[in-house]
Design a protein around this motif. Structure first.
Motif, PDB file in Angstrom:
ATOM      1  N   PHE A  95       0.827  -1.214   0.000  1.00  0.00           N
ATOM      2  CA  PHE A  95       0.000   0.000   0.000  1.00  0.00           C
ATOM      3  C   PHE A  95       0.856   1.256   0.000  1.00  0.00           C
ATOM      4  O   PHE A  95       0.462   2.282  -0.523  1.00  0.00           O
ATOM      5  N   ARG A 128       1.598   4.478  -3.350  1.00  0.00           N
ATOM      6  CA  ARG A 128       1.550   5.938  -3.184  1.00  0.00           C
ATOM      7  C   ARG A 128       2.876   6.600  -3.545  1.00  0.00           C
ATOM      8  O   ARG A 128       3.062   7.772  -3.234  1.00  0.00           O
ATOM      9  N   CYS A 171       3.603   6.964  -6.629  1.00  0.00           N
ATOM     10  CA  CYS A 171       3.075   7.779  -7.710  1.00  0.00           C
ATOM     11  C   CYS A 171       1.621   7.422  -7.907  1.00  0.00           C
ATOM     12  O   CYS A 171       1.290   6.245  -7.991  1.00  0.00           O
ATOM     13  N   GLY A 172       0.766   8.423  -7.965  1.00  0.00           N
ATOM     14  CA  GLY A 172      -0.665   8.157  -8.092  1.00  0.00           C
ATOM     15  C   GLY A 172      -1.092   7.835  -9.504  1.00  0.00           C
ATOM     16  O   GLY A 172      -2.163   7.285  -9.715  1.00  0.00           O
ATOM     17  N   ILE A 173      -0.271   8.185 -10.506  1.00  0.00           N
ATOM     18  CA  ILE A 173      -0.731   7.981 -11.879  1.00  0.00           C
ATOM     19  C   ILE A 173      -0.446   6.553 -12.325  1.00  0.00           C
ATOM     20  O   ILE A 173      -1.244   5.948 -13.019  1.00  0.00           O
ATOM     21  N   HIS A 207      -5.243   5.206 -19.048  1.00  0.00           N
ATOM     22  CA  HIS A 207      -5.632   6.463 -18.398  1.00  0.00           C
ATOM     23  C   HIS A 207      -4.434   7.397 -18.272  1.00  0.00           C
ATOM     24  O   HIS A 207      -4.552   8.601 -18.462  1.00  0.00           O
ATOM     25  N   LEU A 252      -4.206  11.033 -20.099  1.00  0.00           N
ATOM     26  CA  LEU A 252      -3.905  12.192 -19.247  1.00  0.00           C
ATOM     27  C   LEU A 252      -2.762  13.010 -19.844  1.00  0.00           C
ATOM     28  O   LEU A 252      -2.840  14.230 -19.962  1.00  0.00           O
ATOM     29  N   TRP A 298      -9.685  14.333 -21.495  1.00  0.00           N
ATOM     30  CA  TRP A 298     -10.029  13.990 -20.101  1.00  0.00           C
ATOM     31  C   TRP A 298     -11.458  13.492 -19.996  1.00  0.00           C
ATOM     32  O   TRP A 298     -11.783  12.741 -19.089  1.00  0.00           O
ATOM     33  N   ARG A 299     -12.306  13.901 -20.912  1.00  0.00           N
ATOM     34  CA  ARG A 299     -13.682  13.384 -20.888  1.00  0.00           C
ATOM     35  C   ARG A 299     -13.682  11.891 -21.191  1.00  0.00           C
ATOM     36  O   ARG A 299     -14.308  11.104 -20.479  1.00  0.00           O
ATOM     37  N   ARG A 306     -11.142   9.936 -20.874  1.00  0.00           N
ATOM     38  CA  ARG A 306     -10.383   9.270 -19.813  1.00  0.00           C
ATOM     39  C   ARG A 306     -11.303   8.891 -18.651  1.00  0.00           C
ATOM     40  O   ARG A 306     -11.125   7.848 -18.020  1.00  0.00           O
ATOM     41  N   GLU A 307     -12.300   9.735 -18.380  1.00  0.00           N
ATOM     42  CA  GLU A 307     -13.221   9.439 -17.284  1.00  0.00           C
ATOM     43  C   GLU A 307     -13.919   8.094 -17.482  1.00  0.00           C
ATOM     44  O   GLU A 307     -14.259   7.419 -16.522  1.00  0.00           O
ATOM     45  N   GLU A 312     -12.999   1.981 -11.551  1.00  0.00           N
ATOM     46  CA  GLU A 312     -13.797   2.063 -10.329  1.00  0.00           C
ATOM     47  C   GLU A 312     -14.738   0.870 -10.228  1.00  0.00           C
ATOM     48  O   GLU A 312     -14.914   0.290  -9.155  1.00  0.00           O
ATOM     49  N   ARG A 368     -10.866   4.894  -7.916  1.00  0.00           N
ATOM     50  CA  ARG A 368     -10.565   5.439  -9.229  1.00  0.00           C
ATOM     51  C   ARG A 368      -9.075   5.461  -9.528  1.00  0.00           C
ATOM     52  O   ARG A 368      -8.647   5.015 -10.591  1.00  0.00           O
ATOM     53  N   VAL A 369      -8.306   6.017  -8.616  1.00  0.00           N
ATOM     54  CA  VAL A 369      -6.903   6.257  -8.944  1.00  0.00           C
ATOM     55  C   VAL A 369      -6.006   5.184  -8.338  1.00  0.00           C
ATOM     56  O   VAL A 369      -5.235   4.535  -9.026  1.00  0.00           O
ATOM     57  N   ILE A 370      -6.118   5.022  -7.026  1.00  0.00           N
ATOM     58  CA  ILE A 370      -5.265   4.048  -6.358  1.00  0.00           C
ATOM     59  C   ILE A 370      -6.099   2.810  -6.128  1.00  0.00           C
ATOM     60  O   ILE A 370      -7.008   2.801  -5.305  1.00  0.00           O
TER      61      ILE A 370
END
Lengths: 160, 359
Positions: B59, B63, B65-67, B106, B110, B129-130, B132-133, B140, B146-148
């Motif tokens: 875990f 963290r 890197c979040g991307i 993603h 980005l 980015w639209r 990418r959502e 999700e 979503r990210v992590i």
């Protein structure tokens, strides 16, 4: 509520600073600007100049190097202003609690008004955090808030 | 001839999502020298990796890197698994590929959006980015965040993709692909975009190799090197050829990433097609002992994790070598000679991830 306060509520300008975050919250803040969440419908604009901003969004646990930059940005923002700590590590240090270079949260350096939880904080939560902050901003008089002078004195000391 | 002017670029700059400072010496509009000043995001994760339990570290490294978070977790898990001699179930290998490639999609979308914004195409930024959502929605749906996404664990994966979720991904990705194709064609075919990117920041293949560039920065210079070719997880069983462009400029690096978006979509669909039945994670006893290394391909390039275990629950040492760190020398070699107005675009073209670099 006078006219200026009303106008301020209608278009809060946002400054974003990454104080050692992992990027997760930062890309979620950017996501807020994009068509799916679109914070511009609330009049919020992301600006790069602290003098233009009403809301400071800070991500990350704050480390010893960017502490001074964060304080500096906060000082440059004009009153009244609110600070929103975005994400778990900005609120408390989170997963970085035992890292030697981390101070463990934005509130160790500048006063924080709203804490947004989540790792990474979701865009919906960030938007709600800003709106909660605006409710606080509405009640603030347009003069220097308590704590500001102390922060200034401290940073002057650090500068020396 | 005028004297050199020094301009600080960053740490808080509108074009950079992250704090890095470049100290740039200018003569008129031309860059003479660029020196990086690092340390704004240094947290001390390698040290914290020795203080935590080796299972908690999954875990923590997410963290870094979040991307590209899940790819860090994968690299760490691969390193620990090889130190402990664990055999990961086949289904977990394929599921790892699905999530890693969704993450790559993603991350590249980005980047394409941020690049468009760097030279003032805000509507293209919004469009990328639209779409990418919609990839974020898939992440999700399958992983719960979503990210992590925290899907990797030592010995396998923590979550499953069931038949219904797989069906949704299969239906959604072709639609995203169609929209991405339209946008990528617009971006790469546009006259203005070409004027801002073609011939800017050229890294020749030889220089890229000598400076140790990795990932799309290296492949944009025509060198076909991709860690996925090494065949970790299930990549050895999937059809895969690295994307390369020969020119070595900002345009080529962008084109590599744009084409990798489509390649990653193919890999996700192929992995879902061939998803074997079976366990998600192998149960294990014991603690890592001895040193082990794992090399994987993150969206920005080669990512290396080394762990040294000593038979206790804490690691003796954890070392992280990240792609942006390897790409910074290549970036600094091309900035001198650029015009100042091109500095943001060329800097962005290596897709810098500062929180990776400084850990």
């Amino acid at each position: 509520m006078n006219l200026i306060q009303k106008a301020r509520m209608k278009s809060p300008w946002v400054l974003h600073f990454n104080a050692g975050s992992c990027n997760g919250c930062d890309i979620e803040i950017l996501s807020c600007l994009t068509p799916v969440y679109d914070i511009e419908r609330f009049g919020a604009v992301n600006v790069g100049n602290p003098k233009h901003a009403d809301v400071l969004l800070v991500t990350g646990p704050v480390n010893r190097r960017n502490e001074r930059v964060l304080r500096n940005l906060y000082e440059q923002m004009l009153d009244p202003k609110i600070v929103v700590a975005v994400g778990t590590c900005a609120s408390s240090g989170g997963v970085f609690h035992n890292c030697y270079n981390c101070l463990g949260g934005v509130d160790k350096v500048i006063p924080v008004d709203v804490y947004v939880p989540g790792c990474a904080a979701k865009p919906e939560t960030i938007i709600e955090g800003v709106i909660l902050g605006l409710e606080k901003l509405a009640k603030m008089p347009a003069k220097a808030r308590p704590g500001r002078q102390e922060a200034k004195a401290e940073s002057a000391e650090a500068e020396r | 001839m005028s004297e050199a002017t020094n301009v600080p670029f960053g740490p808080q700059h509108p074009v950079l999502p992250e704090p890095i400072q470049l100290r740039i010496s200018l003569e008129d509009e031309n860059v003479l020298q660029a020196l990086p000043a690092l340390g704004y995001v240094h947290r001390g994760i390698e040290k914290a990796g020795e203080l935590n339990d080796f299972q908690q570290n999954v875990f923590l490294v997410e963290r870094v890197c979040g991307i590209c978070s899940s790819i860090h977790a994968l690299a760490y898990c691969l390193a620990v698994e090889s130190a402990m001699g664990l055999e990961v179930p086949k289904r977990a290998d394929y599921l790892r590929v699905v999530w890693m490639e969704l993450h790559r999609i993603h991350s590249h979308l980005l980047y394409l959006g941020l690049l468009a914004e760097a030279f003032g195409f805000e509507s293209v930024f919004m469009e990328f980015w639209r779409i990418r959502e919609r990839v974020m929605d898939l992440l999700e749906m399958t992983a719960g965040n979503r990210v992590i996404i925290s899907v990797c664990t030592i010995g396998g994966v923590r979550r499953d993709i069931d038949a219904e979720q797989a069906k949704t991904i299969r239906e959604e990705l072709p639609k995203v692909r169609e929209e991405a194709k339209r946008l990528v064609d617009t971006l790469l075919g546009d006259y203005t975009v070409k004027r801002r990117t073609v011939g800017k920041g050229v890294i020749p293949a030889q220089a890229a190799l000598e400076l140790g560039a990795v990932g799309p920065t290296l492949r944009g210079s025509g060198v076909a090197q991709d860690m996925r070719m090494a065949g970790y997880a299930a990549y050895s069983e999937l059809q895969f050829r690295p994307v390369t462009f020969a020119d070595g400029d900002t345009y080529a690096r962008t084109a590599v990433r744009a084409h990798e978006v489509f390649q990653s979509m193919d890999l996700v669909l192929a992995a879902l097609e061939n998803l074997p039945e079976g366990e998600l994670a192998v149960k294990f006893k014991g603690r890592p002992e001895g040193a082990a290394l794992a090399r994987v391909e993150a969206p920005r390039g080669e990512l290396i994790y080394m762990v040294v275990g000593n038979g206790t629950k804490n690691l003796e040492r954890m070392r992280v070598r990240v792609p942006t760190y390897a790409n910074i020398p290549a970036l600094l070699s091309v900035l001198p000679g650029c015009e100042f107005a091109d500095v943001p675009v060329v800097t962005l073209s290596i897709d810098p991830c500062i929180s990776c670099t400084e850990r």
